[in-house]
Enzyme design. Structure first.
Site, PDB file in Angstrom:
ATOM      1  N   HIS A 184       0.664  -1.261  -0.114  1.00 56.07           N
ATOM      2  CA  HIS A 184      -0.007   0.037  -0.078  1.00 56.07           C
ATOM      3  C   HIS A 184       0.839   1.412   0.015  1.00 56.07           C
ATOM      4  O   HIS A 184       0.211   2.446  -0.077  1.00 56.07           O
ATOM      5  CB  HIS A 184      -0.939   0.011   1.124  1.00 56.07           C
ATOM      6  CG  HIS A 184      -0.303   0.274   2.488  1.00 56.07           C
ATOM      7  ND1 HIS A 184       0.490  -0.464   3.178  1.00 56.07           N
ATOM      8  CD2 HIS A 184      -0.269   1.516   3.393  1.00 56.07           C
ATOM      9  CE1 HIS A 184       1.054   0.124   4.350  1.00 56.07           C
ATOM     10  NE2 HIS A 184       0.550   1.684   4.142  1.00 56.07           N
ATOM     11  N   HIS A 205       1.589   6.795  -0.556  1.00 51.01           N
ATOM     12  CA  HIS A 205       0.708   5.892   0.054  1.00 51.01           C
ATOM     13  C   HIS A 205      -0.608   5.859  -0.370  1.00 51.01           C
ATOM     14  O   HIS A 205      -1.266   6.798  -1.025  1.00 51.01           O
ATOM     15  CB  HIS A 205       0.427   6.633   1.600  1.00 51.01           C
ATOM     16  CG  HIS A 205      -0.360   5.803   2.553  1.00 51.01           C
ATOM     17  ND1 HIS A 205      -1.742   6.162   2.577  1.00 51.01           N
ATOM     18  CD2 HIS A 205       0.079   4.920   3.310  1.00 51.01           C
ATOM     19  CE1 HIS A 205      -2.093   5.139   3.504  1.00 51.01           C
ATOM     20  NE2 HIS A 205      -0.989   4.249   3.977  1.00 51.01           N
TER      21      HIS A 205
END
Length: 80
Positions: free
Chosen positions: A58, A73
Site C-alpha cells: 500500500h 501511500h
C-alpha cells in the site's frame, strides 16, 4: 452534488510525478486491467526509480534522478 448546490462540482486530480498516463486495459496486472477493483488509470513515472515497497503493497518509496525521495501511500479503505 452538495446539499445546497445546483451544479455538480468538478474533481481535479493531480499526479505527484510526471509520467505517461496508461488506460487500465493496457496495465499488465489482471486485477487492474480487468477493472476488478473498478475504474481508474495508471501512471508510468518518468525520471523516477522505485526504491522501497511496503510488505502490504500500500506504500512505495520512489526517488527522482536529482535525488528527491517521495513516499506514495495508497489508501485501502472503502468509502460508502
Amino acid at each position: 452534488m452538495g446539499l445546497f448546490s445546483k451544479k455538480p462540482k468538478e474533481l481535479e486530480i493531480i499526479a505527484p510525478v510526471d509520467g505517461e498516463v496508461i488506460v487500465l486495459d493496457k496495465v499488465e496486472d489482471e486485477v487492474f486491467s480487468q477493472k476488478i477493483l473498478g475504474e481508474g488509470l495508471a501512471i508510468k513515472p518518468i525520471a523516477w526509480k522505485l526504491i522501497t515497497v511496503f510488505p502490504t503493497g500500500h506504500a512505495y518509496g520512489i526517488k527522482s534522478n536529482n535525488g528527491v525521495e517521495m513516499l506514495l501511500h495508497i489508501g485501502m479503505d472503502k468509502f460508502h
